[in-house]
Design an enzyme around this catalytic site. Structure first.
Site, PDB file in Angstrom:
ATOM      1  N   ARG A   1      49.911  37.024  21.383  1.00 30.69           N
ATOM      2  CA  ARG A   1      48.784  36.409  20.667  1.00 30.69           C
ATOM      3  C   ARG A   1      47.894  35.468  21.709  1.00 30.69           C
ATOM      4  O   ARG A   1      46.678  35.382  21.651  1.00 30.69           O
ATOM      5  CB  ARG A   1      49.106  35.920  19.254  1.00 30.69           C
TER       6      ARG A   1
ATOM      7  N   LYS B   1      42.975  32.918  18.028  1.00 22.80           N
ATOM      8  CA  LYS B   1      43.366  31.449  17.560  1.00 22.80           C
ATOM      9  C   LYS B   1      42.577  30.444  18.565  1.00 22.80           C
ATOM     10  O   LYS B   1      43.301  29.808  19.219  1.00 22.80           O
ATOM     11  CB  LYS B   1      44.780  31.401  17.635  1.00 22.80           C
TER      12      LYS B   1
ATOM     13  N   GLU C   1      40.524  35.977   4.270  1.00 23.21           N
ATOM     14  CA  GLU C   1      41.828  34.940   4.509  1.00 23.21           C
ATOM     15  C   GLU C   1      41.728  33.750   3.407  1.00 23.21           C
ATOM     16  O   GLU C   1      40.882  33.560   2.945  1.00 23.21           O
ATOM     17  CB  GLU C   1      41.585  34.446   5.997  1.00 23.21           C
TER      18      GLU C   1
END
Ligand code: PLP
Length: 340
Positions: free
Chosen positions: A80, A183, A219
């Site tokens: 990720r 992220k 989210e």
């Protein structure tokens, strides 16, 4: 080292012995540096400071009953982080360097991995940023990859307890074709208005809806959303949410335990029909949600009528956390046990 009250530690920064770093220059990563310096000396025109070239990861080291230290799905974090780096044109770290640096920083700070039974863990924060100077908007030529660790207490100090969240519609965390799946630092700057609004209203976290129509659930703060209905684990499919490794693990675990799994757009209007709802991420694994307050309409959706988390959330939580600490057998090969 000072005596730490492990089970009372907050989710915050505690100084440990060392951090590790490597600098990418002339097309390659340099030697791993181990230092006790908590500061970073970078050029004032570094791209991280102006154009937000920065990403991070969050993972934990768990101490088992056998005293051994475990990592959970570290390859997923490495992968990720490469996805985040690719998304904002930064140099990438391969599995080999990622693992070398994670294992090094845990080993040299192993006194800070909390004892088994305290519920506390060692939080691991890898991060990477553009440290080379640029004045025009373009990617840097130099990057710095660092990892620090810090012991964190159990997320639920009084046991596994439902949280309250607030729906936020007047700010968006990430756009459908933006950087939501990475992220990267900018997303968290963008999320602060929602986070503060929810906190000021007395709620633990904001719920973000899709930013095009405000029709679908995206989210919950820095955690993914899931719901349980008719023995089915339901979680949103969206191009603006961060792919949570905890959520992915819960989906695979739910399937393994015999539940159905649906990853699909989840409409906000489905809320009253759900039996259990929760937020998931590395920090708490599962935060059962007891109340969702739609601040704009005043409508309140309630779950956990007896104040306790639902049975499916409890089952998933106990099984996953059990695997992470080594108490429950891991049939997936998710756990790596260190030999130091
Ligand atoms: C990190 C993060 C998550 C949770 O991901 P995990 O891999 O499960 O820790 C979810 N949403 C956002 C926005 C995040 O930053």
């Amino acid at each position: 080292m000072q005596d730490l009250n492990w089970s009372k530690l907050p989710f915050g920064y505690v100084k440990t012995y060392y951090n590790v770093r490597s600098v990418y220059k002339d097309g390659k990563w340099g030697e791993i540096e181990v230092t006790d310096n908590e500061c970073v000396n970078i050029h004032m025109a570094a791209t991280v400071l102006h154009y937000g070239q920065a990403c991070f990861e969050g993972m934990k080291a768990y101490r088992g009953k056998d005293g051994k230290i475990r990592l959970f799905r570290w390859k997923e974090n490495a992968k990720r982080m490469r996805h985040s780096c690719e998304g904002i044109y930064m140099a990438q770290v391969d599995d080999d360097l990622f693992y070398k640096m994670v294992s090094k920083v845990v080993e040299i700070n192993k006194d800070f991995v909390p004892p088994y039974g305290s519920g506390a863990t060692l939080y691991i924060r890898p991060f990477l940023f553009g440290s080379g100077p640029k004045v025009g908007v373009q990617p840097a030529d130099e990057y710095t990859f660092m990892i620090f660790v810090t012991p964190v207490g159990p997320y639920f100090k009084e046991g596994f307890k439902p949280i309250k969240i607030a729906v936020v519609r007047d700010s968006d965390r990430a756009a459908p074709l933006g950087t939501g799946t990475f992220k990267v630092g900018g997303n968290y700057a963008a999320s602060l208005r929602g986070v503060i609004k929810a906190h000021d209203a007395g709620y633990g976290a904001p719920m973000y809806l899709d930013c095009r129509e405000k029709k679908y659930i995206d989210e919950i703060g820095a955690a993914n959303f899931f719901a349980i209905k008719n023995n089915t684990y339901i979680t949103p499919e969206s191009s603006s949410i961060l792919p949570s490794i905890t959520n992915k693990s819960l989906e695979e675990l739910a399937e393994f335990l015999g539940y159905k799994v649906e990853r699909r757009p989840v409409e906000f209007t489905e809320l009253p029909g759900f039996e259990e709802v929760g937020a998931c991420g590395t920090a708490a694994i599962i935060s059962p949600i007891g109340e969702i307050n739609d601040l704009d309409t005043g409508k309140i959706y309630k779950y956990c009528p007896d104040g306790k988390p639902g049975p499916v959330s409890v089952k998933l939580y106990e099984t996953l956390v059990g695997m992470q600490f080594g108490d429950v057998e891991d049939p997936f090969g998710w756990v790596t046990v260190f030999d130091f």
